[in-house]
Design a protein around this motif. Structure first.
Motif, PDB file in Angstrom:
ATOM      1  N   GLY A 259      12.158 -33.297 -32.466  1.00 46.03           N
ATOM      2  CA  GLY A 259      12.057 -34.744 -32.461  1.00 46.03           C
ATOM      3  C   GLY A 259      12.323 -35.323 -33.827  1.00 46.03           C
TER       4      GLY A 259
ATOM      5  N   ASN B 256       9.938 -35.051 -26.339  1.00 44.31           N
ATOM      6  CA  ASN B 256      10.734 -36.214 -25.978  1.00 44.31           C
ATOM      7  C   ASN B 256      10.091 -37.031 -24.863  1.00 44.31           C
ATOM      8  OD1 ASN B 256      12.792 -37.845 -26.488  1.00 44.31           O
ATOM      9  ND2 ASN B 256      14.425 -36.481 -25.794  1.00 44.31           N
TER      10      ASN B 256
ATOM     11  N   SER C  54      11.660 -27.782 -25.934  1.00 46.25           N
ATOM     12  CA  SER C  54      11.353 -28.623 -27.082  1.00 46.25           C
ATOM     13  C   SER C  54      12.628 -29.034 -27.786  1.00 46.25           C
ATOM     14  CB  SER C  54      10.445 -27.878 -28.060  1.00 46.25           C
ATOM     15  OG  SER C  54      11.205 -27.072 -28.924  1.00 46.25           O
ATOM     16  N   GLU C  55      12.718 -30.307 -28.034  1.00 46.03           N
ATOM     17  CA  GLU C  55      13.811 -30.809 -28.851  1.00 46.03           C
ATOM     18  C   GLU C  55      13.225 -31.187 -30.194  1.00 46.03           C
ATOM     19  OE1 GLU C  55      15.359 -34.111 -26.737  1.00 46.03           O
ATOM     20  OE2 GLU C  55      15.210 -33.068 -24.824  1.00 46.03           O
TER      21      GLU C  55
ATOM     22  N   HIS D 263       5.711 -35.397 -29.846  1.00 45.81           N
ATOM     23  CA  HIS D 263       6.769 -35.406 -30.844  1.00 45.81           C
ATOM     24  C   HIS D 263       7.943 -34.516 -30.429  1.00 45.81           C
ATOM     25  CE1 HIS D 263       8.691 -35.728 -34.676  1.00 45.81           C
ATOM     26  NE2 HIS D 263       8.552 -34.449 -34.944  1.00 45.81           N
ATOM     27  N   TYR D 264       7.618 -33.299 -29.944  1.00 49.69           N
ATOM     28  CA  TYR D 264       8.685 -32.341 -29.665  1.00 49.69           C
ATOM     29  C   TYR D 264       9.203 -32.404 -28.236  1.00 49.69           C
ATOM     30  CZ  TYR D 264       8.183 -29.996 -34.088  1.00 49.69           C
ATOM     31  OH  TYR D 264       8.185 -29.709 -35.415  1.00 49.69           O
TER      32      TYR D 264
END
Lengths: 103, 165
Positions: free
Chosen positions: B120, A56, B117-118, A53-54
């Protein structure tokens, strides 16, 4: 700090992993050891989905999590069949008393 | 602190507390029932991470399959009527110390690492994309898992069946 980010999920997964290890190490009953293994697999799955999820990476992490769930189901079926057989042979499922291979 | 965070903390508390009860309760049947809450909490965390299909698979496979198997294992390996269903423990103190040190180390590593971390965005349904992924990129693993499940089914049945007399 209170806003939920990647680190929160990682911390939950680390705590769940440690509790699973604790269950595997301290419990005598073979079925309880199995429950500890399920906790460990769940914590690994949380990591996969969180990074999916985080990070990408698309849905690759979720696909791997799905495979882990399938493997956990197969493992539980086989392990419980073995536990039933051990119980039939020794009338006992405590893993510290089934030590006939040592002799 | 918006609604997302509050729901996250609720599910995190459910997961961690029930997992703690799973590994500390002395009654195996109670452990199995607390494991149910742990699985539900983990499913909630999957939903918060935007993995709806994984969450449903978690509930169906773990709660509907594995937990029932474990309960059957408990019932078939204990003399419920005569002996109380308890499980002994070994090496509590070294295990506690070791696990606490391990947990502190892992949490420290995970918090201190600067993950790329993006934040999301929550996708609208992952089932279709996951299905495409399963029969395109991961088709070999998918087929192998099918064979593995068949082998596990046959193996479990042949290990657990009664001997012919």
């Amino acid at each position: 700090m209170l806003t939920v980010g990647l680190n929160h999920f990682l911390v939950i997964s680390a705590v769940l992993f440690s509790l699973g290890i604790y269950g595997i190490v301290t419990r005598k009953n073979a079925v309880m050891v199995l429950m500890g293994i399920e906790l460990v697999l769940n914590s690994a799955n949380i990591n996969f989905v969180a990074f999916s999820h985080y990070g990408n990476f698309g849905l690759n992490g979720q696909a791997i999590a799905l495979f882990v769930i399938v493997l956990a189901a197969a493992e539980a079926a086989i392990a419980l069949a073995i536990v039933l057989n051990v119980y039939k042979t020794f009338a006992e499922v405590n893993v510290d008393e089934i030590d006939h291979l040592k002799e | 602190m918006n609604l997302y965070d509050i729901i996250f903390y609720i599910f995190a508390a459910i997961t961690i507390l029930s997992a703690l009860f799973v590994v500390t309760t002395r009654n195996i049947v109670h452990s199995a029932f607390f494991l149910l809450f742990t699985f539900f909490g983990v499913a909630g965390i999957y939903v918060l991470l935007g993995a709806d299909f994984i969450a449903i698979a978690q509930i169906m496979v773990y709660v509907g399959g594995i937990l029932i198997l474990i309960l059957f294992g408990v019932m078939l390996t204990n003399k419920i009527t005569s002996v109380e269903i308890r499980t002994g423990t070994v090496q509590m103190i070294p295990a506690t110390i070791g696990v606490v040190i391990f947990m502190a180390a892992v949490i420290a590593i995970m918090v201190m690492t600067n993950w790329k971390s993006e934040p999301g965005l929550i996708p609208l349904g992952t089932t279709k994309d996951l299905g495409h992924l399963l029969i395109n990129d991961y088709v070999l693993i998918f087929e192998l898992l099918g064979i593995l499940l068949l082998i596990a089914l046959i193996g479990a049945a042949s290990i657990a069946r009664r001997e012919q007399e």
